[in-house]
Write a protein that holds these residues in place. Structure first.
Motif, PDB file in Angstrom:
ATOM      1  N   ALA A 214      28.928  45.897  51.879  1.00  0.00           N
ATOM      2  CA  ALA A 214      30.081  46.271  51.043  1.00  0.00           C
ATOM      3  C   ALA A 214      30.815  45.055  50.507  1.00  0.00           C
ATOM      4  CB  ALA A 214      31.038  47.151  51.843  1.00  0.00           C
ATOM      5  N   ASP A 215      30.773  43.953  51.254  1.00  0.00           N
ATOM      6  CA  ASP A 215      31.484  42.746  50.835  1.00  0.00           C
ATOM      7  C   ASP A 215      30.511  41.670  50.343  1.00  0.00           C
ATOM      8  OD1 ASP A 215      30.339  42.281  53.276  1.00  0.00           O
ATOM      9  OD2 ASP A 215      32.100  41.353  54.181  1.00  0.00           O
ATOM     10  N   SER A 216      29.463  42.079  49.647  1.00  0.00           N
ATOM     11  CA  SER A 216      28.489  41.129  49.108  1.00  0.00           C
ATOM     12  C   SER A 216      29.189  40.077  48.246  1.00  0.00           C
ATOM     13  CB  SER A 216      27.454  41.873  48.261  1.00  0.00           C
ATOM     14  OG  SER A 216      26.720  40.966  47.477  1.00  0.00           O
ATOM     15  N   LEU A 217      28.985  38.820  48.574  1.00  0.00           N
ATOM     16  CA  LEU A 217      29.690  37.747  47.864  1.00  0.00           C
ATOM     17  C   LEU A 217      29.325  37.687  46.392  1.00  0.00           C
ATOM     18  CD1 LEU A 217      29.566  34.903  50.533  1.00  0.00           C
ATOM     19  CD2 LEU A 217      31.374  36.554  50.090  1.00  0.00           C
TER      20      LEU A 217
ATOM     21  N   LEU B  36      31.219  40.591  44.698  1.00  0.00           N
ATOM     22  CA  LEU B  36      32.659  40.303  44.646  1.00  0.00           C
ATOM     23  C   LEU B  36      32.972  39.173  43.663  1.00  0.00           C
ATOM     24  CD1 LEU B  36      33.625  40.561  48.417  1.00  0.00           C
ATOM     25  CD2 LEU B  36      34.074  42.223  46.606  1.00  0.00           C
ATOM     26  N   TYR B  37      32.111  38.156  43.643  1.00  0.00           N
ATOM     27  CA  TYR B  37      32.324  37.012  42.755  1.00  0.00           C
ATOM     28  C   TYR B  37      32.293  37.454  41.300  1.00  0.00           C
ATOM     29  CZ  TYR B  37      31.917  32.032  41.458  1.00  0.00           C
ATOM     30  OH  TYR B  37      32.126  30.783  40.951  1.00  0.00           O
ATOM     31  N   TRP B  38      31.258  38.227  40.913  1.00  0.00           N
ATOM     32  CA  TRP B  38      31.179  38.672  39.519  1.00  0.00           C
ATOM     33  C   TRP B  38      32.281  39.663  39.167  1.00  0.00           C
ATOM     34  CZ3 TRP B  38      29.290  36.542  35.434  1.00  0.00           C
ATOM     35  CH2 TRP B  38      28.300  35.576  35.589  1.00  0.00           C
ATOM     36  N   LYS B  39      32.682  40.459  40.117  1.00  0.00           N
ATOM     37  CA  LYS B  39      33.797  41.389  39.868  1.00  0.00           C
ATOM     38  C   LYS B  39      35.073  40.599  39.562  1.00  0.00           C
ATOM     39  CE  LYS B  39      34.985  45.678  41.859  1.00  0.00           C
ATOM     40  NZ  LYS B  39      35.062  46.518  43.050  1.00  0.00           N
TER      41      LYS B  39
ATOM     42  N   GLY C  23      38.606  38.806  31.435  1.00  0.00           N
ATOM     43  CA  GLY C  23      39.154  39.914  30.661  1.00  0.00           C
ATOM     44  C   GLY C  23      38.135  40.987  30.324  1.00  0.00           C
ATOM     45  N   ILE C  24      37.096  41.113  31.144  1.00  0.00           N
ATOM     46  CA  ILE C  24      36.076  42.150  30.944  1.00  0.00           C
ATOM     47  C   ILE C  24      36.484  43.344  31.805  1.00  0.00           C
ATOM     48  CG2 ILE C  24      33.627  42.718  31.196  1.00  0.00           C
ATOM     49  CD1 ILE C  24      33.042  39.687  30.867  1.00  0.00           C
ATOM     50  N   PRO C  25      36.893  44.452  31.178  1.00  0.00           N
ATOM     51  CA  PRO C  25      37.529  45.522  31.938  1.00  0.00           C
ATOM     52  C   PRO C  25      36.623  46.339  32.858  1.00  0.00           C
ATOM     53  CG  PRO C  25      37.444  46.079  29.606  1.00  0.00           C
ATOM     54  CD  PRO C  25      36.945  44.686  29.731  1.00  0.00           C
ATOM     55  N   ARG C  26      35.321  46.385  32.570  1.00  0.00           N
ATOM     56  CA  ARG C  26      34.470  47.232  33.405  1.00  0.00           C
ATOM     57  C   ARG C  26      33.329  46.426  34.021  1.00  0.00           C
ATOM     58  NH1 ARG C  26      32.195  53.223  32.616  1.00  0.00           N
ATOM     59  NH2 ARG C  26      30.888  53.234  34.468  1.00  0.00           N
TER      60      ARG C  26
END
Length: 196
Positions: free
Chosen positions: A143-146, A149-152, A159-162
């Motif tokens: 669930a906490d894949s780095l 999470l990094y790309w998110k 500023g990429i909303p999705r």
């Protein structure tokens, strides 16, 4: 519409790369559903990207001070900033992704071009409305894949909303299950590509 595909499908399997297969499923479905779209590919495996060292950073800062973003120092950042949609494909390596992808991120993270600061914090300046992160790994997804999470977080900075991701995991746990696991992940990637 312009899709930027960042290909970091580095694998000793070559054309049999499982990450490449996952990305191929996504891209094929995207192209079928968006026949007028243009896809531009950045192949990180074939590029000679260097980490940002002081001389390069000083050149970039001098250009940034003049808002001169037209040179080669900003080529990858300009390309990323202008894309309408982005897909990034990379294997799950050492709890994140291959180091060349981190170097690519250094090149696209350009203050004044892909993001800027205001009194209330960071604001993104990228055109893309969506980014898909496609990855494969030997272990089960965490669930906490780095990498995820990094790309998110990068999406928020740019500023990429999705943000969407597909992970084909558990591929080294039971070799007999690999075809079924890959097909299930590829189907999720195809569905994402169709509606992207």
């Amino acid at each position: 519409m312009k899709m930027l595909y960042v290909d970091c499908c580095i694998s000793q399997r070559g054309p049999e790369s499982r990450t490449r297969a996952l990305a191929g499923a996504f891209l094929s479905a995207f192209r079928e559903s968006h026949p007028g779209a243009e896809t531009e590919t950045v192949s990180l495996e074939t590029m000679d990207l260097k980490p940002l060292l002081p001389d390069f950073l000083n050149r970039r800062d001098a250009l940034k001070g003049r808002k001169a973003f037209g040179g080669p120092e900003y080529a990858l950042a300009r390309q990323f900033q202008a894309a309408d949609a982005v897909a990034v494909a990379a294997p799950f390596w050492d709890l994140s992704f291959p180091s060349v992808l981190r170097i690519y991120i250094e090149h696209i993270s350009a203050i004044g071009l892909t993001y800027h600061y205001e009194a209330d914090g960071c604001h993104g300046d990228c055109k893309a409305r969506r980014l898909a992160y496609l990855s494969t790994g030997g272990d089960a997804e965490q669930a906490d894949s780095l990498g995820v999470l990094y790309w998110k977080q990068l999406c928020a900075m740019f500023g990429i909303p999705r943000f969407d991701h597909v992970f084909a995991g558990g591929l080294d746990l039971d070799p007999g299950r690999v075809p079924a696991l890959m097909e299930a992940a590829c189907e999720r990637a195809r569905q994402l590509g169709r509606e992207f």
